[in-house]
Motif scaffolding. Sequence first.
Motif, short mmCIF file in Angstrom:
data_model
loop_
_atom_site.label_atom_id
_atom_site.label_comp_id
_atom_site.label_asym_id
_atom_site.label_seq_id
_atom_site.Cartn_x
_atom_site.Cartn_y
_atom_site.Cartn_z
N VAL A 149 0.82 -1.20 0.00
CA VAL A 149 0.00 0.00 0.00
C VAL A 149 0.87 1.26 0.00
O VAL A 149 0.50 2.29 -0.58
CB VAL A 149 -0.97 0.01 1.20
CG1 VAL A 149 -0.24 0.17 2.52
CG2 VAL A 149 -2.01 1.11 1.04
N HIS A 160 -5.97 -1.49 4.22
CA HIS A 160 -4.91 -2.47 4.47
C HIS A 160 -4.62 -2.62 5.96
O HIS A 160 -4.18 -3.68 6.41
CB HIS A 160 -3.63 -2.06 3.73
CG HIS A 160 -3.63 -2.44 2.29
ND1 HIS A 160 -2.73 -3.31 1.73
CD2 HIS A 160 -4.46 -2.07 1.27
CE1 HIS A 160 -2.99 -3.46 0.44
NE2 HIS A 160 -4.04 -2.70 0.14
N ARG A 191 -2.62 -7.75 4.38
CA ARG A 191 -2.30 -8.63 3.26
C ARG A 191 -0.81 -8.95 3.28
O ARG A 191 -0.01 -8.11 3.70
CB ARG A 191 -2.65 -7.95 1.93
CG ARG A 191 -4.14 -7.62 1.77
CD ARG A 191 -4.33 -6.70 0.56
NE ARG A 191 -5.72 -6.40 0.28
CZ ARG A 191 -6.44 -5.50 0.91
NH1 ARG A 191 -5.91 -4.81 1.90
NH2 ARG A 191 -7.70 -5.28 0.58
N ALA A 240 0.84 -0.26 6.01
CA ALA A 240 -0.39 0.53 5.99
C ALA A 240 -0.24 1.82 6.79
O ALA A 240 -0.71 2.88 6.37
CB ALA A 240 -1.55 -0.29 6.55
#
Length: 306
Positions: free
Chosen positions: A44, A111, A116, A187
């Motif tokens: 991200v 996120h 992830r 994130a």
Amino acid sequence: MEISAQQLSTRNARLLRLATYASVMVAILLITLKAVVWFMSGSVSLLASLIDSLMDAGASLINLVAVAYALTPADKGHRFGHGKAEALAGLAQSVFIAISAIVVLQQGIDHLLNPRPLEAAWFGVAVMLISIIATLLLLAFQRHVIQHTGSTAIRADALHYRSDLLMNASIIIALILAYYGVPGADAVFGIGIALLIAFSALQIGRDAVQILMDHELPDAVRKEAMALARSVPGVIDVHDLRTRESGQQWFMQLHLELPGDLSLTDAHELGEQVRHTIIRRFPQADVLVHKDPVHPQPSAQTQTAD
């Protein structure tokens, strides 16, 4: 060696065009590299950097068009020139940057709530290092251009690229932390970058609005212009100095207090001396001088006699 207004204008035009071309080329290079590595990693923070580079490219293209238009000579419809196109470009950039901040913030929060796995982290680190080197080179050239032209559009572009340096360094840290299993690092850094981008948008937009609203030139410039006008022999005083900026052009209007018994020709010549004195110091200035006659007050002795 003094430089004429025409030479200054030609040099500045060349520097501005080179700066816009360089900015577009760097943005395209970084977009390509970041897009490939983001697709491989799903980071991200890398997405934040990619979106930021996309905004850079859009803003740089706006600059390219705006600077070219701003440099066109004054015409019947625009007697003061087209310089404010640069400020409009800066305002458009602030909107682009604000949009990118919102997108990155949304992705960061998503996120953070839905973690992830991160892949190809070291490829991301390599791309960020390349980005830092390319950005430093571009900023060095932009700094040179800003020193010589004072361009609002290039200053806005440089401000954004300066924030990119901190962003790229933070992304390297985020990728390394995420690679070694620190949860949410990618994130969190992405959200921090979004907030930094939003702050940059606010600064750029504020500067552009100041110019569009005909904000006065800096106090130091105004004081020096007044001092230069007062230094011309024959000038009694100066008042009502008004200034503004439009692209590469400065506009100054001031009132000279001159002896009331001067002939029209002498008053005109004195006004021209003042105008050229200011222009020699500020070649980018368009100076308009108004002459106010000052008549000596009758003395108390004369009044008594009357």
